[in-house]
Design an enzyme around this catalytic site. Structure first.
Site, PDB file in Angstrom:
ATOM      1  N   CYS A   1       0.832  -1.206   0.000  1.00  0.00           N
ATOM      2  CA  CYS A   1       0.000   0.000   0.000  1.00  0.00           C
ATOM      3  C   CYS A   1       0.867   1.255   0.000  1.00  0.00           C
ATOM      4  CB  CYS A   1      -0.946  -0.009   1.194  1.00  0.00           C
ATOM      5  SG  CYS A   1      -0.127  -0.119   2.803  1.00  0.00           S
TER       6      CYS A   1
ATOM      7  N   HIS B   1      -1.402   1.632   7.379  1.00  0.00           N
ATOM      8  CA  HIS B   1      -1.942   1.494   6.027  1.00  0.00           C
ATOM      9  C   HIS B   1      -1.854   2.843   5.329  1.00  0.00           C
ATOM     10  CE1 HIS B   1      -4.233  -0.125   2.743  1.00  0.00           C
ATOM     11  NE2 HIS B   1      -5.198   0.768   2.891  1.00  0.00           N
TER      12      HIS B   1
END
EC number: 3.4.19.12
Length: 920
Positions: free
Chosen positions: A275, A845
């Site tokens: 990510c 994230h």
């Protein structure tokens, strides 16, 4: 230049053209120059065959027999002689009169002679060329240490990837570029100008090699006659047909094959902790001028395959493929597998599938793209010069020009700005001023000078349970500051507190009051004990003695080591204050019984007496609650105190025979719940004999039999604690403005000891003061918020909310270069993308907010998921890297000239304002 050799139609056309020229120039004898003049022009003049070869020029082959007859004719001196040679006839040099391919093995001087272009044209104009024959034109090529006429060019078989059965045989000189091969192939296969193509060469082993560099020659590419060259055309969705054969592809379903969406609104599949990469790529993909640069193929002419600092153009090509797929409008999401492999190949830190920092990947990618697209093919040495009292404008201009002499790419045009760095020596006052380029700003966040620590307070009163406290302490404070803060909650004097780090039922460290609080990590279990004395007892003092105490239980474990056979630590350790007059085994036992009275039940009177005197005598020998050496701590065995226990090397027990070898317990046996044992800081009975450890602080262990523990020890009560009101306190973090971060970035600071500056005046390293100022700002300004803080003892993420404007971020107050007041847009920026980080240090994230360059709509990119968002959703505590576009650039891109798709790069458009980007 490509020459037709074997294609019949093309050969016939060339022959017809040559015949037409011959007919138009049909020679008449009376028009011929004098024979001496002919000889001079063909043999000796500047245009004659004796002159030296020049690389790249054309020479022509003439059949040796005809040329010898011409020599005899002109040397005979009679223009009406029967030795007149007639039309030039090269028939004996050709294999056939259909393809007009030369015979193999022709030798200069035996089969043919070579004439420069001017001499050839003279002869053709005088004598003509045999009807139907093409001229045999060849190029002069330059090989190492030699120049020669290339009689036999390379014949390549050109085919298209989707029609391998249809080939075109075309001759190329060894000095022709691969770019010419590609252009010839595009012409032969009637490829539209907007279509992307690339070449593959089939090698002798049958595999295919990419012809990356279109600037190298056929010779450098080691192409040979008869080699198959395949031209591949990019599909409408931005992918290459060959990618399906070698790498993971989209695997789009049938309904997706006809999908047509907004270009740029395309997700990226998470390959496993990637990510961070997806976030950086989405931000960069939404930089308008950079994306247009790749979509319009401007990068193809600037790929630098020979830069030793670059990646052979592979990173640039992989990124270009990704951009073309994302902006084709034919994908909902794509799999960046090829790009991930390229990044891992050139930057080993990104190998595998560990989580990384999006800003670190962005830094690598910008540097890699710059070097792969650097227009400077050979970097010259540039000496960095100090200002030496010269005007800033002059020094800055010189620094920028020196930078562009070595670094000139679309990345420099778009992202690079200029710092002014000022260093001042604290001793001699020498001032050093330099101007340095930057690609992004890493700005610090205003950091609170306070931190919150959670501790457990253990009071001396056994009736009170341990208390959990949340304390606000100075980040750069000492252990004593923690005690002062706790004192305000408990009313206990800081002098009556001892601080310990408890880990795995033992003391990992006992802190001194002067130790820094930075040595305490957020994850540490900190216990603060109320005491009435000290561990380091002073000779002659009447203070209580503080004894570290562990709790252990005998277990039915196998006997591997008799010294601590079957003993397991449990519960929380204690620091117990023992009056000096009670410092005997019996006194220590009674003090411990008192301290444990909240969760240890005393035996009743029925348990006091058990057995006759004989049994008592024998049991006394085995059940004395002291060490097996006779119960004395006068001369304890030396012990290991552990490297990080923080224990003093002086032993307080060597005081007046405080624990003598008295006969305890008395003859009338009293029920004992546990036994006592001296141990080391690890809670074991292992003792060492090193001289320096003889006087180390001994610890005391309370050893329980399982049955006695089960009967008298209340584990639930022992683990109980209460929460102080302060536990509900949350230190509020006020939001900060982005301008505050930039101000902090330009604040004067003193260099750290690890990074001193060498003063040329003092001739030694100094802890100089340093100040950075912004001199010149780029078209796209990347601002990295330094949310991750690293120190020797701790790491933390700052989740402070930074308020940043979506529009009109004004840098005029920060740029110290004399400004153009008539054009304020040169200092105002609008937000175009944000890389977000959610979570903490160990996990997290990354996502992206980005504004589409075509629609102006903001979208939220979360790996392969993309959704539209409103502008009021963009600002959050997760914002990590901000991308701003200068307003004058945005206006230029929206103008009619900019809307045609031309990016802001010298390769495809006019250069930016010279006030910001000086062009070499």
């Amino acid at each position: 230049m490509a020459t037709v050799a074997a294609n019949p139609a093309a050969a016939a056309a060339a022959v017809a053209a040559a015949a037409a020229v011959t007919e138009d120039r049909e020679p008449q004898h009376e028009e011929l120059p004098g024979l001496d003049s002919q000889w001079r022009q063909i043999e000796n003049g500047e245009s004659g065959r004796e002159r030296p070869l020049r690389a790249g020029e054309s020479w022509f082959l003439v059949e040796k027999h005809w040329y010898k007859q011409w020599e005899a004719y002109v040397q005979g001196g009679d223009q009406d002689s029967s030795t007149f040679p007639g039309c030039i006839n090269n028939a004996t040099l050709f294999q056939d009169e259909i393809n007009w391919r030369l015979k193999e093995g022709l030798v200069e001087g035996e089969d043919y002679v070579l004439l420069p272009a001017a001499a050839w044209h003279y002869l053709v104009s005088w004598y003509g060329l045999e009807h139907g024959q093409p001229p045999i034109e060849r190029k002069v090529i330059e090989l190492p240490n030699i120049q020669k006429v290339e009689v036999y060019p390379v014949e390549l078989l050109l085919v298209r990837h989707n029609d391998l059965g249809k080939s075109h045989t075309v001759q190329f000189s060894h000095t022709d570029s691969i770019g010419l091969v590609l252009r010839t192939a595009r012409e032969r296969f009637l490829v539209e100008p907007q279509e992307d193509t690339r070449l593959w060469a089939k090698n002798s082993e049958g595999s295919l090699d990419r012809l990356y560099d279109t600037h190298i020659t056929v010779l450098d590419a080691a192409l040979e006659t008869g080699q198959l060259i395949i031209m591949e055309t990019r599909k409408k969705d931005g992918t290459w047909p060959s990618a399906q054969l070698h790498v993971m592809n989209n695997n789009m379903s049938e309904e997706d094959e006809d999908f047509k969406g907004q270009p740029g609104i395309c997700g990226l599949t998470n390959l496993g902790n990637t990510c961070f990469m997806n976030s950086a790529l989405q931000c960069l993909s939404n930089v308008p001028q950079l994306t247009e640069y790749f979509l319009n193929n401007c990068y193809l002419e600037e790929l630098n395959f020979r830069n030793p600092l670059g990646m052979k153009g592979e990173i640039a090509e992989a990124y270009a493929d990704l951009v073309k797929q994302a902006w084709s409008g034919h994908h909902r999401s794509i799999v960046p597998h090829v790009f991930k492999n390229k990044v891992g190949h050139f930057a080993s830190q990104f190998l595998g599938y560990q989580q990384h920092d999006s800003q670190e990947l962005l830094s690598f990618l910008l540097d890699g793209l710059h070097e792969d697209l650097n227009r400077v093919k050979k970097k010259e040495y540039v000496e960095l010069c100090d200002a030496a009292g010269r005007p800033d404008q002059e020094v800055a201009q010189e620094a920028w020009q020196n930078h562009k002499r070595r670094n000139d790419s679309v990345i420099v045009d778009t992202f690079h700005g200029l710092f002014k760095s000022t260093l001042v020596c604290p001793d001699c006052g020498n001032v050093s001023v330099t101007f340095d380029p930057f690609c992004y700003l890493s700005v610090p966040l205003p950091i609170s000078h306070k931190r919150v620590l959670e501790v457990f307070f253990i009071p001396m009163d056994p009736r009170r349970k341990p208390e959990q406290h949340r304390l606000v302490v100075p980040k750069k404070g000492k252990i004593s500051d923690l005690c002062v803060a706790l004192s305000k909650h408990t009313g206990i004097s800081p002098e009556r507190m001892m601080v310990a780090d408890v880990f795995s039922h033992r003391f990992y460290k006992l802190y001194q009051l002067e130790e820094p609080l930075s040595s305490i990590l957020d994850r540490d279990d900190i216990f603060v004990y109320e005491v009435s004395g000290r561990i380091e007892a002073i000779e002659g003092s009447r203070e209580d003695i503080v004894v570290p105490v562990y709790l252990r239980e005998r277990t039915p474990a196998r006997d591997y080591n008799n010294s601590y056979y079957g003993l397991m630590l449990f519960g929380h350790p204690l620091l117990v204050s023992v009056p000096r007059d009670r410092f005997t085994w019996e006194g220590l036992y009674n003090v411990l019984m008192y301290r444990l009275s909240r969760y240890v039940t005393k035996p009743n009177s029925d348990d006091e007496d058990d057995g006759d005197e004989k049994e008592d005598d024998e049991e006394d020998k085995d059940d004395v609650p002291g060490p097996s050496t006779g119960g004395s701590l006068r001369d304890p065995e030396p012990e290991q105190a552990g490297p990080s226990s923080g224990v003093t090397n002086r032993c307080p027990f060597l005081l007046d025979n405080c624990l003598g070898t008295s006969q305890w317990p008395p003859r009338r046996r009293r029920k004992q719940l546990f036994t006592l044992q001296t141990v080391n800081s690890n809670g074991t009975s292992d003792r060492t004999t090193s001289p320096e450890e003889v006087h180390a602080q001994p610890y005391i262990a309370i050893d329980w039999e399982p049955e006695m523990k089960k009967r008298y020890y209340d584990e639930v009560e022992a683990e109980g604690y209460v929460k102080h009101d302060c536990v509900g306190y949350v230190m509020k973090k006020a939001p900060v403005r982005l301008q505050e971060c930039i101000e902090l970035f330009t604040t004067v600071e003193t260099l750290e000891k690890e990074n001193p500056w060498y003063c040329p005046s003092c001739k030694q390293h100094q802890l100089a003061t340093k100040k950075l100022d912004l001199w010149m700002l780029p078209e796209i300004l990347i601002i990295h918020l330094k949310r991750f803080s690293y120190t020797k003892f701790s790491r933390e993420k700052l989740d402070t909310l930074v308020e940043f404007p979506i529009r009109d971020l004004d840098f005029s107050e920060f740029v110290i270069q004399p400004q153009n007041e008539s054009n304020p847009e040169l200092y105002k920026y609008d937000l175009i993308a944000v890389s977000n980080h959610y979570g903490g240090m160990r996990d997290g994230h990354y996502t992206t907010f980005a504004c589409n360059k075509d629609s102006g709509q903001w979208h939220y990119f979360d790996d392969n998921s993309v959704s539209p968002v409103n502008e009021n959703q963009i600002e959050s505590k997760a914002a990590y890297v901000l991308f701003y576009q200068r307003q004058d650039v945005a206006r230029r891109l929206l103008s009619p000239a900019g809307s045609s798709g031309a990016p802001a790069s010298p390769a495809c458009s006019s250069p930016p304002s010279s006030e910001f980007m000086d062009v070499n």
